[in-house]
Design an enzyme around this catalytic site. Structure first.
Site, mmCIF file in Angstrom:
data_model
loop_
_atom_site.group_PDB
_atom_site.id
_atom_site.type_symbol
_atom_site.label_atom_id
_atom_site.label_comp_id
_atom_site.label_asym_id
_atom_site.label_seq_id
_atom_site.Cartn_x
_atom_site.Cartn_y
_atom_site.Cartn_z
ATOM 1 N N ASP A 71 0.801 -1.145 0.043
ATOM 2 C CA ASP A 71 -0.089 0.033 0.048
ATOM 3 C C ASP A 71 0.802 1.139 0.105
ATOM 4 O O ASP A 71 2.132 1.307 0.407
ATOM 5 C CB ASP A 71 -0.899 0.171 1.287
ATOM 6 N N PRO A 72 0.520 2.515 -0.564
ATOM 7 C CA PRO A 72 1.157 3.386 -0.612
ATOM 8 C C PRO A 72 1.945 4.016 0.680
ATOM 9 O O PRO A 72 2.889 4.537 0.816
ATOM 10 C CB PRO A 72 0.221 4.476 -0.964
#
Length: 330
Positions: A71-72
């Protein structure tokens, strides 16, 4: 990132010509990059796709792919394959992963209850992918090998997780909070291992950029060969079969590998195992499914040893030897 040396059964001695192929670490720079991988320390913020695109653009190659989305807001290990090396990423995606993260409880809980809760979530657990996940939201089982607290500070738990690939750590943190009856969320997360690859081998985007710029400006490639590794290193966890030079091109064309084309084979290989077929120089030729055990391969004279399902080497890298029986059906 070094893998344990497996015991090998030798069927025949062979030699390799210096006129064809090259040891992965000695490839010319353009080929080294196109068949290379970057073990990246992903920063917080960008998506895994964006980071892979940045690495692609740094080296000016046509494509790059990664082995397992982060995930970012998650940092840590993101193995990236460049150009031709993207063919070899798939086996790594399913490997076990390790993470270190901070779980924030929503109310006070005694330390012994926290430790008991983490222990409860080891073994097989049920998970449903989150709504924003790209995969189908079906209930599935994932294996948690180790889940313990490194440090507990009030409501914050610094936890370590060793788990099966495809485990959602954010969901795991949420479930711990539900189990404790207070709620919880994942505040920070870092991936520290992907299969046999550990974070001590990771490089940053700045390292990658600087190494490439130094090569372009000075012609020195020693730093570049540190930042980029041969993609074969991503396959070190797979059992391997060493193939004669004369059988290599047939395998590149999709032909099954027969017993006369085998020089040696790892003792642990059984029928049905996924294996990597390698040259004497250590180049990956193909991913394949074994059809015989290692002992059968050594003891028998004919028969198919493995059937390739993913070619990793370009056709024509080694000369053709059509009509010979090293890589044809028995």
């Amino acid at each position: 990132m070094a893998a344990a040396v497996a015991e090998r059964l030798v069927r025949s001695r062979g030699s390799t010509s210096p006129d064809h192929g090259a040891k992965p670490a000695k490839r010319p720079v353009d080929e080294y990059v196109r068949r290379g991988a970057v073990v990246l320390d992903k920063p917080e913020g960008p998506s895994s796709h964006q980071v892979a695109a940045w690495v692609r653009d740094i080296f000016d190659v046509d494509k790059a792919g990664h082995a397992g989305t982060l995930d970012p807001n998650v940092t840590g290990l993101l193995p990236i394959g460049l150009a031709d090396a993207t063919k070899g990423l798939e086996p790594l995606k399913a490997q076990d992963k390790a993470y270190v993260g901070v779980i924030e409880l929503h109310d006070d809980v005694p330390r012994n209850r926290i430790e008991e809760a983490l222990s409860t979530f080891t073994g097989d657990v049920y998970q449903r992918p989150p709504k924003r996940s790209a995969v189908k939201r079906q209930l599935r089982v994932r294996r948690i090998d180790d889940f313990d607290a490194i440090e507990i500070d009030d409501r914050r738990i610094l936890a370590r997780v060793d788990c099966e690939g495809g485990t959602y750590i954010r969901k795991l943190a949420h479930d711990v909070g539900t189990y404790l009856g207070v709620g919880a969320h994942l505040d920070e997360l870092r991936r520290t291992r992907v299969g046999h690859i550990t974070e001590d081998r990771a490089v940053t985007l700045h390292d990658v950029k600087d190494a490439w710029e130094e090569f372009k400006q000075t012609g020195r490639d020693d730093w570049l060969r540190e930042a980029v590794i041969p993609f074969e290193r991503l396959l070190d966890h797979l059992p391997r079969i060493t193939v004669r030079d004369t059988a290599v091109d047939a395998v590149c064309h999709g032909a099954p590998l027969a017993i006369p084309g085998v020089l040696d084979i790892e003792r642990t290989i059984s029928a049905g195992d996924q294996v990597v077929l390698m040259t004497l120089k250590g180049e990956a030729v193909a991913l394949a499914e074994a059809e015989k055990t290692a002992v059968e391969t050594i003891m028998q004279e004919t028969g198919v040893v493995a059937r390739p399902h993913r070619q990793l080497m370009d056709e024509g890298t080694y000369p053709q030897h059509w009509g010979e029986d090293e890589a044809e059906d028995a």
